[in-house]
Design a protein around this motif. Structure first.
Motif, short mmCIF file in Angstrom:
data_model
loop_
_atom_site.label_atom_id
_atom_site.label_comp_id
_atom_site.label_asym_id
_atom_site.label_seq_id
_atom_site.Cartn_x
_atom_site.Cartn_y
_atom_site.Cartn_z
N HIS A 54 -44.35 52.97 15.78
CA HIS A 54 -44.50 53.87 16.92
C HIS A 54 -43.35 54.87 16.91
O HIS A 54 -42.32 54.64 16.28
CB HIS A 54 -44.55 53.09 18.24
CG HIS A 54 -43.31 52.32 18.54
ND1 HIS A 54 -43.07 51.06 18.01
CD2 HIS A 54 -42.22 52.60 19.31
CE1 HIS A 54 -41.90 50.61 18.43
NE2 HIS A 54 -41.37 51.54 19.22
N PRO A 55 -43.49 55.99 17.63
CA PRO A 55 -42.45 57.03 17.60
C PRO A 55 -41.12 56.51 18.14
O PRO A 55 -41.08 55.75 19.11
CB PRO A 55 -43.02 58.13 18.50
CG PRO A 55 -44.49 57.92 18.45
CD PRO A 55 -44.68 56.44 18.37
N SER A 56 -40.05 56.95 17.52
CA SER A 56 -38.70 56.59 17.98
C SER A 56 -38.11 57.69 18.85
O SER A 56 -36.98 57.58 19.31
CB SER A 56 -37.78 56.34 16.78
OG SER A 56 -37.70 57.50 15.96
N THR A 57 -38.86 58.75 19.06
CA THR A 57 -38.41 59.87 19.88
C THR A 57 -39.59 60.42 20.65
O THR A 57 -40.74 60.24 20.25
CB THR A 57 -37.79 60.99 19.00
OG1 THR A 57 -37.42 62.09 19.84
CG2 THR A 57 -38.79 61.47 17.96
N PHE A 58 -39.31 61.07 21.77
CA PHE A 58 -40.38 61.65 22.58
C PHE A 58 -40.36 63.18 22.52
O PHE A 58 -41.06 63.84 23.28
CB PHE A 58 -40.28 61.18 24.02
CG PHE A 58 -40.60 59.73 24.19
CD1 PHE A 58 -41.91 59.28 24.13
CD2 PHE A 58 -39.59 58.80 24.37
CE1 PHE A 58 -42.22 57.94 24.26
CE2 PHE A 58 -39.88 57.46 24.50
CZ PHE A 58 -41.20 57.02 24.45
N TYR A 78 -49.07 61.81 22.01
CA TYR A 78 -49.65 60.48 21.87
C TYR A 78 -48.59 59.42 22.19
O TYR A 78 -48.20 58.62 21.33
CB TYR A 78 -50.20 60.28 20.46
CG TYR A 78 -51.20 61.34 20.06
CD1 TYR A 78 -52.54 61.21 20.37
CD2 TYR A 78 -50.78 62.49 19.39
CE1 TYR A 78 -53.46 62.19 20.02
CE2 TYR A 78 -51.70 63.49 19.04
CZ TYR A 78 -53.03 63.33 19.36
OH TYR A 78 -53.94 64.31 19.02
N PRO A 79 -48.09 59.40 23.44
CA PRO A 79 -46.96 58.53 23.79
C PRO A 79 -47.28 57.03 23.76
O PRO A 79 -46.37 56.21 23.73
CB PRO A 79 -46.61 58.97 25.21
CG PRO A 79 -47.89 59.51 25.76
CD PRO A 79 -48.56 60.18 24.60
N GLY A 119 -37.95 58.65 9.53
CA GLY A 119 -36.95 58.40 10.56
C GLY A 119 -37.44 58.61 11.98
O GLY A 119 -36.77 58.23 12.94
N TYR A 120 -38.61 59.23 12.12
CA TYR A 120 -39.17 59.46 13.45
C TYR A 120 -39.99 58.28 13.97
O TYR A 120 -40.51 58.33 15.08
CB TYR A 120 -40.05 60.72 13.45
CG TYR A 120 -39.28 62.01 13.33
CD1 TYR A 120 -38.08 62.20 14.00
CD2 TYR A 120 -39.78 63.05 12.56
CE1 TYR A 120 -37.38 63.39 13.89
CE2 TYR A 120 -39.08 64.26 12.44
CZ TYR A 120 -37.89 64.41 13.11
OH TYR A 120 -37.20 65.60 13.00
N LEU A 121 -40.13 57.24 13.15
CA LEU A 121 -40.94 56.10 13.56
C LEU A 121 -40.11 54.82 13.55
O LEU A 121 -39.18 54.67 12.76
CB LEU A 121 -42.14 55.92 12.62
CG LEU A 121 -43.17 57.05 12.58
CD1 LEU A 121 -44.27 56.69 11.59
CD2 LEU A 121 -43.75 57.31 13.96
N THR A 122 -40.47 53.90 14.44
CA THR A 122 -39.84 52.59 14.53
C THR A 122 -40.92 51.53 14.30
O THR A 122 -42.03 51.64 14.83
CB THR A 122 -39.21 52.37 15.92
OG1 THR A 122 -38.16 53.32 16.10
CG2 THR A 122 -38.64 50.97 16.06
N ARG A 123 -40.57 50.50 13.56
CA ARG A 123 -41.55 49.48 13.24
C ARG A 123 -41.95 48.67 14.48
O ARG A 123 -41.11 48.33 15.30
CB ARG A 123 -41.00 48.54 12.16
CG ARG A 123 -42.05 47.59 11.58
CD ARG A 123 -41.55 47.00 10.29
NE ARG A 123 -42.51 46.10 9.69
CZ ARG A 123 -42.43 45.62 8.45
NH1 ARG A 123 -41.42 45.98 7.70
NH2 ARG A 123 -43.33 44.80 7.98
N GLY A 124 -43.25 48.38 14.58
CA GLY A 124 -43.75 47.57 15.68
C GLY A 124 -44.82 48.30 16.48
O GLY A 124 -44.95 49.52 16.43
N VAL A 125 -45.60 47.51 17.24
CA VAL A 125 -46.63 48.08 18.10
C VAL A 125 -45.97 48.88 19.22
O VAL A 125 -44.92 48.49 19.74
CB VAL A 125 -47.50 46.95 18.70
CG1 VAL A 125 -48.49 47.50 19.73
CG2 VAL A 125 -48.24 46.21 17.58
N ASN A 126 -46.56 50.00 19.59
CA ASN A 126 -46.01 50.84 20.64
C ASN A 126 -45.92 50.04 21.94
O ASN A 126 -46.93 49.53 22.43
CB ASN A 126 -46.93 52.06 20.85
CG ASN A 126 -46.25 53.15 21.66
OD1 ASN A 126 -45.54 52.87 22.62
ND2 ASN A 126 -46.50 54.39 21.28
N PRO A 127 -44.71 49.89 22.50
CA PRO A 127 -44.55 49.11 23.73
C PRO A 127 -45.28 49.72 24.93
O PRO A 127 -45.50 49.04 25.93
CB PRO A 127 -43.03 49.10 23.95
CG PRO A 127 -42.53 50.31 23.22
CD PRO A 127 -43.43 50.44 22.03
#
Length: 308
Positions: A54-58, A78-79, A119-127
């Motif tokens: 999921h995105p690591s930034t908004f 797509y937050p 670098g714009y993504l973080t591993r895991g399902v979007n919280p």
């Protein structure tokens, strides 16, 4: 009159030949690999079974088409979407002369896809996936933080995970350049694996070392990948072959060589930019094939794990 007719026929024939030539050129260009015409060229592709990110930034972050020539979607819109990574693509930019790692992602429905800088993504399902009331304010923190929030510079609340074991003196020296950081045994244990997992056999492709090491970390240490948010710093990053040659010849000090890699990082960070962070660092020793290669892992917050 006959002369004018002849000229008219000649002009029509010329126009036809020019048009045909342009059409042939257009067809040839369209059917060539995009990398020859675009500013980005694909160097390496690694396939995965789909992994949730999921995105690591908004802020505005764009998905591009596979050749990086057109913007397709803005992740800011797509937050709550979880994106599934199926490829990691190493691309070379002719504009900057540098190499960048991209993820090829697809949403759950499969109707939106593209490549985005890893670098714009973080591993895991979007919280926020199941939270219709969630906002895009990344600075909002609800509930108790239990003292484990980022930017916590209280050394008493920092777990250094026991005794830190450096593989060599150069690694210890590298970690020592960073001011106000806290050595972490878990991070150091993973950093020490750099030379084992990095591909440093081909001196003409030094960037491959970083990519292969990152692949190992994302697969085996997802907690570190998430905590560091992909913020791994590599000694060869932002360096040229001349910089590497000067360092190996002793014309450039190790501190100056490492400083250039850190200083040229996003935001022009420096050794002083990470006070309060946890650190693990590894530098390939002199005499090894990887001399001049290395990695620094920096985590803003607390991290602990198994030291296998």
């Amino acid at each position: 009159m006959s002369l004018i007719i002849g000229e008219d026929r000649y002009m029509k024939k010329s126009i036809f030949l020019v048009s045909a030539s342009l059409a042939a050129v257009s067809f040839f260009a369209i059917n060539q690999p995009v990398s020859h015409a675009a500013s980005f060229q694909t160097l390496k592709v690694k396939n995965y079974n789909p992994i949730a990110y999921h995105p690591s930034t908004f802020r505005s972050v764009y998905l591009y088409n596979i050749s990086h020539t057109a913007k397709l979607h803005n992740l800011k819109n797509y937050p709550r979407t979880t994106w599934y990574v199926s490829k990691k693509i190493l691309m070379h930019s002719s504009l900057t002369g540098k190499n960048y790692a991209y993820f090829y992602v697809t949403n759950a429905k499969g109707d939106k896809s593209g490549i985005v800088w890893h670098g714009y993504l973080t591993r895991g399902v979007n919280p926020n996936a199941n939270n219709a009331n969630s906002t895009t304010n990344s600075g909002t923190n609800t509930g108790s933080n239990n003292g484990s929030t980022s930017n916590n510079n209280n050394s008493d609340s920092t777990n250094t995970s026991g005794t830190v074991n450096y593989s060599n003196d150069l690694s210890r020296q590298l970690a020592g350049y960073f001011e106000g950081v806290k050595p972490n045994a878990y991070l150091q244990k993973v950093a020490n694996k750099f030379q084992r997992y990095a591909n440093i056999e081909d001196p003409n492709k030094p960037w491959v070392a970083a990519q292969d090491f990152e692949d190992m970390v994302t697969s085996n240490y997802p907690d570190i990948w998430r905590a560091a948010n992909g913020g791994f710093k590599y000694l060869y990053d932002h360096q040229s072959k001349t910089d590497l040659a000067n360092f190996k010849a002793g014309r450039t000090s190790f501190e100056a060589y490492a400083n250039k890699a850190i200083l040229a990082d996003n935001g022009n960070s420096s050794f002083r930019s990470y006070k309060g962070y946890q650190i693990g660092a590894y530098a390939c020793p002199k005499g090894s094939k990887g001399y001049g290669q290395g990695v620094v892992i920096l985590v803003d917050g607390i991290i602990d794990g198994d030291e296998d």
